[in-house]
Motif scaffolding. Sequence first.
Motif, mmCIF file in Angstrom:
data_model
loop_
_atom_site.group_PDB
_atom_site.id
_atom_site.type_symbol
_atom_site.label_atom_id
_atom_site.label_comp_id
_atom_site.label_asym_id
_atom_site.label_seq_id
_atom_site.Cartn_x
_atom_site.Cartn_y
_atom_site.Cartn_z
ATOM 1 N N TYR A 42 -7.476 -2.690 -0.971
ATOM 2 C CA TYR A 42 -6.548 -3.080 -0.197
ATOM 3 C C TYR A 42 -6.949 -3.359 0.769
ATOM 4 O O TYR A 42 -6.892 -4.815 1.823
ATOM 5 N N ASP A 43 -8.528 -3.463 1.402
ATOM 6 C CA ASP A 43 -9.307 -3.658 2.919
ATOM 7 C C ASP A 43 -9.838 -4.867 2.321
ATOM 8 O O ASP A 43 -10.143 -5.895 3.318
ATOM 9 N N THR B 121 -15.667 -0.064 -1.023
ATOM 10 C CA THR B 121 -14.822 1.196 -1.753
ATOM 11 C C THR B 121 -15.821 2.060 -1.656
ATOM 12 O O THR B 121 -14.998 3.756 -1.602
ATOM 13 N N LEU C 216 0.771 -0.958 -0.440
ATOM 14 C CA LEU C 216 -0.060 -0.005 -0.140
ATOM 15 C C LEU C 216 1.050 1.198 -0.039
ATOM 16 O O LEU C 216 0.289 2.643 -0.736
ATOM 17 N N THR D 78 0.694 5.276 -2.003
ATOM 18 C CA THR D 78 0.539 6.510 -2.188
ATOM 19 C C THR D 78 1.519 6.858 -0.605
ATOM 20 O O THR D 78 2.082 6.671 -0.899
ATOM 21 N N LYS E 198 -8.001 1.712 -2.575
ATOM 22 C CA LYS E 198 -6.971 1.629 -2.307
ATOM 23 C C LYS E 198 -6.277 0.636 -2.789
ATOM 24 O O LYS E 198 -6.992 -0.178 -2.738
#
Length: 938
Positions: free
Chosen positions: A889-890, A929, A840, A844, A863
Amino acid sequence: MIHELLLNVWKIVKHRLFILLVGILLIFWILINRIFELQIVKGQELANEFSIGIKRNIVLEGTRGNIYDRNGIPLAVNELAYSVTLDDSIIVDDRGVMIRDLINVIEENGDSIIVSFPIKLNEEGEFEFVGSNSSIVRFKKEIFGDKRLSKVQESLTAEDMIKYIRSEDFFDMPVEKYSDEEVIKICAIRYALYLTRGSKYKPLKVAVNISEKTLAMINENQDKFPGAKIIVEPRRQYIDSTYFSHIIGYTKTISPGQLEKLKVHGYNARDIVGQAGIEKEMEIYLKGTDGKQTIDVDISGRTRNIINTEEPVPGKDIFLTIDKELQMKTYDALEKQIANVVVEKMYTKQPAKKGIFILLKDVFASLFNNGIISLEQLESSSEEQYQNNVYSTFNKHYNNIVDDINYDLANNVNQYLSEEDRYLDYIIDNLVSDGILLTRKKVENKDTDDGKKEEETEVEIEVYQKYKNNEISINELLTTSIKEKSVIIDKKEGENPSDIEIYNYIIDYINTKILETNDFKRLVYTTMAENEKFYYRDLCFMLIEQGIVTSNEKEMSDLKRGKISALNFMKSKITNLDIKPSQLALDPSTGSAVVVDVKTGEVLSLVSYPSYDNNKFVNNFDSSYYYKLINDPTTPLVHRATKERRAPGSTFKMVSAMAGLEEGVINKNTVIRDLGVFNKIYPSANCWIYTAYGSTHGNETVDEALRDSCNYFFYEVGLRLGKDDEGNYIPIEGINKLMKYVEKFGLDTKSGIELSEYSPKNPTKDPVRAAIGQDNNSYTPVQLARYISTLANGGTNFELNIVDKISNHSGEVYEDRTPNIATQSNFDPENTKIVHSGMLKVTTKQNGIRGTAYSIFKDIPIKVAGKTGTSQESKSRPDHATFTAFAPYDDPEIAVVVVIPYGYTAQNSGKVVKEIISSYYDLYGTSETTTMSNKLEY
């Protein structure tokens, strides 16, 4: 009176006319008696026998199954079309003439025969073999009916085979009756019929998808074409073929090798089978089951009555896991980005800054070299056209080149300009490939000290070696080769030409068979473009005049007046894909992309660039298109997603990170200081930042090392994995521990996808370099996608699949391809979280520090966990660019891998990944998301 009457009767009886009359009456009586017997006494019996004698069992081909995407959108279907078949069992007075006339009718109406033949006429009007050596041997065996060929048969040339085939003993096609062109076409059909002699009745398909004119002419002239028949049949059609050709593949008449394997399933020599892709891998499912029809025909082969019919059963339909729309958007995004990289690296002159660049002259040289520019249009151009300026410049230079070459051939000169040297090497290469100049010879066996003979070997001929080393001239090479009998020329039986005559033959051959060919002229054009012999404005207008690019009046006016430079003009055409990267074949010009559902192992997109039109191979195989593809420098027939292995570079670092964490040699708080040069092994290894800038990353934890792609950190991990309990470094220990995790991520085997795939290559000797993906590591993109999918879902290693389900033609599911779990790893969730966190950070900005791909993903509202990877194959070419990612990502849903060979930097692949993820959520909107109100906007 009675005596007189008897005397007159006797005279009449003795008369010749009476005897003749009696004979005639006797014959009539016999005929009438025979007719009575045949029609009245035995009429019904003979009628039955006659009917039985002309019964035919027709094979009714089962329709091939369709192929759909995951949503039921058709990708490969069958469309009804008219085809011409030919039945060899019908008696014909002159089969050769009938077939010739049938071919003429087909071709005169714009259609073509689809039957291939392993001999063709070349440009010089000579017979030559087509295909591999094994296929030629198989062809000879079929013709001679022998399992083993004699030495004489093995040595027969294509012309020898044609002479035998057209002889009275075989097909009986006299030279005075048929031209060579006609013989090739007729032989194609007769050979195909010959291959299935003695098999059950099944007409040969001669032409497919014929026009209405051909249909009408054959139907109106059935008496002229006994055995020829028009049938309605399904014709394979691939929809949006360029996007799916590597996945779908194509069908073609079964090859002898395939027939051997498929005979057990009831296949015969006339069957159509899959040759690549899903068409090949799912052949047994897709093929329909043939039906049978028993018919009554007359002596001309016309159907009189249908006696019995067993209906054919359509093949099963294949539903893929691929999403059509996502596949198309992925392909377009990849092609667009490759074009952007080319444009970004384009300059008119070599820049002063360091790096590898694409010069404008190389762009035009590639367009010449790759056959994009038409030489025929150049030669036929009019004086008012700009391309005529190009042709005039070429023609003058070409004539000078030919004169110079002939001077070199006639004189012992060993000092050549580099351009001239290139042409001379081209000539020698052609003489060698044409079998005229021999370059190797066999060395005689010698007895060794123990009395055994050494194996016979081949060595390079000394005079040829000297020429390659620039020690002698081309004149000396040829004259010496002639003296040493290393030159082979065509000569009639009994001829014994002198050395001078042989030399003159070679000179004539070079001038007529090499220098006058378009291949040589294209080489001259290419070389002239590389040496900037043409005006760039003329070249730009040439592209417009040949229809290679489009332009409007304003743009052409600006180009003519110099308001637009040639460089910017060409950049705009490449950006707009008027000129595609694949046409240029410069670096980069190829790529691949894979999208996988991490929760199921289903492949959602599988792209290989460049692609090809598989419609040109199905129904009527386009040989010229095929040979164009196999000679294309971008190798478009290769499915790069499954058959192009590349070093993973830094994308392998997640394997090393997990290995280090799970084996306990590091933890989330372990800090390793990057010193730039890792000298704990020999030879030492550098961190990339030290090599590029002379600096270091300083202190790094594992997630930070993933963010910065710190080589030094992972060198240390590889070293620690290789240490035993006493602290001794044992490389094989490190390799074994790495391989343990390679296996957990599925990188030790093929991905499981239902397509042909290369096996992976894994590290074998150096765990330190292997830890950054630079030992023997090399994987296909689909294998990397499996690895990232396993990492994203926490350890479930699926056998990837591209086939979702198989259905009967009625729609009933025949087989549901539920993905198999190959291995299930119980990784420590904390360790998985650490590695995910590092990925990640790549995309970012955290605590004011930007990841290596932050500039790409900074504005995406999802993400994304990602990792860059570059690997160097050649110092003279750009690095390979790889980017791996999963999103969101989550709660990961998809894993994405993009590889652009020679793509300079992984960020270029990362831009494609961003577009793919954007497309995915535009299509599905399934991530928590995102919502319908915050779809990706840029």
